[in-house]
Design a protein around this motif. Structure first.
Motif, PDB file in Angstrom:
ATOM      1  N   GLY A 105      32.948  44.535  42.592  1.00 37.78           N
ATOM      2  CA  GLY A 105      32.982  45.440  41.448  1.00 37.78           C
ATOM      3  C   GLY A 105      32.503  44.771  40.183  1.00 37.78           C
ATOM      4  O   GLY A 105      33.031  44.999  39.092  1.00 37.78           O
ATOM      5  N   GLY A 154      38.833  52.249  41.777  1.00 35.64           N
ATOM      6  CA  GLY A 154      38.658  53.328  40.818  1.00 35.64           C
ATOM      7  C   GLY A 154      39.570  54.492  41.099  1.00 35.64           C
ATOM      8  O   GLY A 154      40.230  54.557  42.142  1.00 35.64           O
ATOM      9  N   ASN A 214      39.688  51.584  47.155  1.00 35.59           N
ATOM     10  CA  ASN A 214      40.829  50.776  46.721  1.00 35.59           C
ATOM     11  C   ASN A 214      41.567  50.093  47.863  1.00 35.59           C
ATOM     12  O   ASN A 214      42.295  49.121  47.629  1.00 35.59           O
ATOM     13  CB  ASN A 214      41.831  51.659  45.955  1.00 35.59           C
ATOM     14  N   TYR A 254      45.774  58.176  43.334  1.00 28.71           N
ATOM     15  CA  TYR A 254      45.571  56.813  42.840  1.00 28.71           C
ATOM     16  C   TYR A 254      46.830  55.979  43.060  1.00 28.71           C
ATOM     17  O   TYR A 254      46.753  54.824  43.482  1.00 28.71           O
ATOM     18  CB  TYR A 254      45.201  56.859  41.360  1.00 28.71           C
ATOM     19  N   GLU A 293      33.933  52.662  31.718  1.00 32.76           N
ATOM     20  CA  GLU A 293      33.689  53.564  32.844  1.00 32.76           C
ATOM     21  C   GLU A 293      34.930  54.092  33.545  1.00 32.76           C
ATOM     22  O   GLU A 293      34.866  55.154  34.173  1.00 32.76           O
ATOM     23  CB  GLU A 293      32.807  52.858  33.889  1.00 32.76           C
ATOM     24  N   PHE A 294      36.080  53.405  33.506  1.00 35.10           N
ATOM     25  CA  PHE A 294      37.193  53.795  34.369  1.00 35.10           C
ATOM     26  C   PHE A 294      37.614  55.246  34.142  1.00 35.10           C
ATOM     27  O   PHE A 294      37.602  56.072  35.065  1.00 35.10           O
ATOM     28  CB  PHE A 294      38.392  52.862  34.166  1.00 35.10           C
ATOM     29  N   SER A 295      38.005  55.591  32.925  1.00 36.42           N
ATOM     30  CA  SER A 295      38.454  56.961  32.658  1.00 36.42           C
ATOM     31  C   SER A 295      37.291  57.949  32.716  1.00 36.42           C
ATOM     32  O   SER A 295      37.468  59.112  33.123  1.00 36.42           O
ATOM     33  CB  SER A 295      39.145  57.033  31.293  1.00 36.42           C
ATOM     34  N   ASN A 341      34.763  57.864  34.763  1.00 33.76           N
ATOM     35  CA  ASN A 341      34.595  58.193  36.172  1.00 33.76           C
ATOM     36  C   ASN A 341      35.741  59.068  36.682  1.00 33.76           C
ATOM     37  O   ASN A 341      35.540  59.990  37.473  1.00 33.76           O
ATOM     38  CB  ASN A 341      34.506  56.920  37.010  1.00 33.76           C
ATOM     39  N   ARG A 342      36.957  58.749  36.225  1.00 35.37           N
ATOM     40  CA  ARG A 342      38.126  59.510  36.684  1.00 35.37           C
ATOM     41  C   ARG A 342      37.995  60.988  36.343  1.00 35.37           C
ATOM     42  O   ARG A 342      38.419  61.859  37.113  1.00 35.37           O
ATOM     43  CB  ARG A 342      39.397  58.934  36.060  1.00 35.37           C
TER      44      ARG A 342
END
Length: 283
Positions: free
Chosen positions: A30, A104, A126, A171, A208-210, A212-213
């Motif tokens: 990643g 993610g 994950n 998640y 990017e995390f949120s 993409n979420r």
């Protein structure tokens, strides 16, 4: 610069720099953005040899130019790509550390209404990807442990793998599974000089995390961090990772939970300035 991809070599031998001194070599998954990228940068600054792994070749090329890291293009949800990564590493030098960072989240819907496809994706990246990479690289880590006296498997999970919260069903489930996998692995590797370290971050503001979420909804992603004083950065977590890896070889930080002061739990975040309550206590 070296850029390899699963099944194809497009550059000089990635192992040319390996073994010149006693530098350890780490694989970071990643690595194209966020915590993974920051970890590659910091490990290189600390003198490590690093193989950065991700799907996006353009970002890996930029990372290689910036840091001198070797890079390998792979989709870790594909067993063939993971096998190609292991084969590449086997012929390019010793391996001492694996940083399982790829992961993610997808969506914030209830268990009832959330998409099973979103859940499947979260388990693939994950959980199953971590299992694939760990299984494939453990033989190389054992060889690295013989070379250096020890080796490391460090997996980045989340506080979502320890505390449930509404909307986190898929998640939470995936990260709880990753946490359990590390606990089991630590038991299975008992008696070997291989540390199993879990770093569980709380709120980290990355690009990017949120995003993409929430399927690219920038306004919704920005709202997650709105009013929060000093959420963690990718660099904060990278520092925690590198500090954990660079502890003396007999010191194993089984679990490191790192959150911003503004976050008491996944579901309790202070928004606005952090100020002491009450009087000063001085008469």
């Amino acid at each position: 610069m070296t850029v390899d991809r699963a099944g194809e070599n497009v550059g000089e031998n990635a192992g040319d720099r390996v073994g010149e001194d006693a530098a350890k070599r780490a694989v970071v998954t990643g690595a194209s953005s966020g915590i993974g990228r920051a970890t590659v940068v910091l490990l290189r600054q600390h003198g490590w040899e690093v193989v950065a792994v991700a799907r996006r070749e353009d970002r890996l090329r930029a990372l290689a130019e910036e840091t001198g890291a070797s890079v390998f293009v792979a989709d870790l949800t594909r067993q063939d790509d993971v096998d190609a990564l292991a084969a590449h590493l086997a012929v390019t030098g010793p391996l001492h550390t694996l940083v399982n960072n790829a992961g993610g989240a997808m969506g914030l819907d209830s268990v009832e209404k959330s998409s099973a496809d979103d859940w499947a994706w979260m388990f693939e990246i994950n959980v199953l990807a971590v299992k694939r990479v760990t299984s494939a690289l453990l033989p190389l880590l054992r060889l690295g442990a013989k070379d250096a006296g020890g080796a490391d498997i460090l997996t980045v999970t989340s506080i979502a793998g320890h505390v449930a919260y509404e909307g986190g069903g898929g998640y939470n489930a995936a990260k709880f599974a990753a946490h359990a996998m590390m606990d089991v692995l630590r038991l299975e590797l008992g008696g070997e000089p291989i540390r199993v370290i879990e770093v569980a971050p709380g709120m980290v503001h990355t690009e990017e995390f949120s995003l993409n979420r929430f399927g690219g909804d920038q306004a919704r992603a920005d709202a997650v961090y709105q009013g929060v004083e000093n959420p963690l950065t990718a660099e904060d977590v990278a520092e925690t990772i590198v500090q954990s890896l660079e502890r003396p070889a007999h010191v194993d930080l089984d679990l490191v939970v790192v959150k911003p002061v503004a976050q008491s739990a996944p579901y309790k975040v202070a928004r606005g300035p952090l100020v002491p309550r009450g009087g000063t206590g001085v008469s």
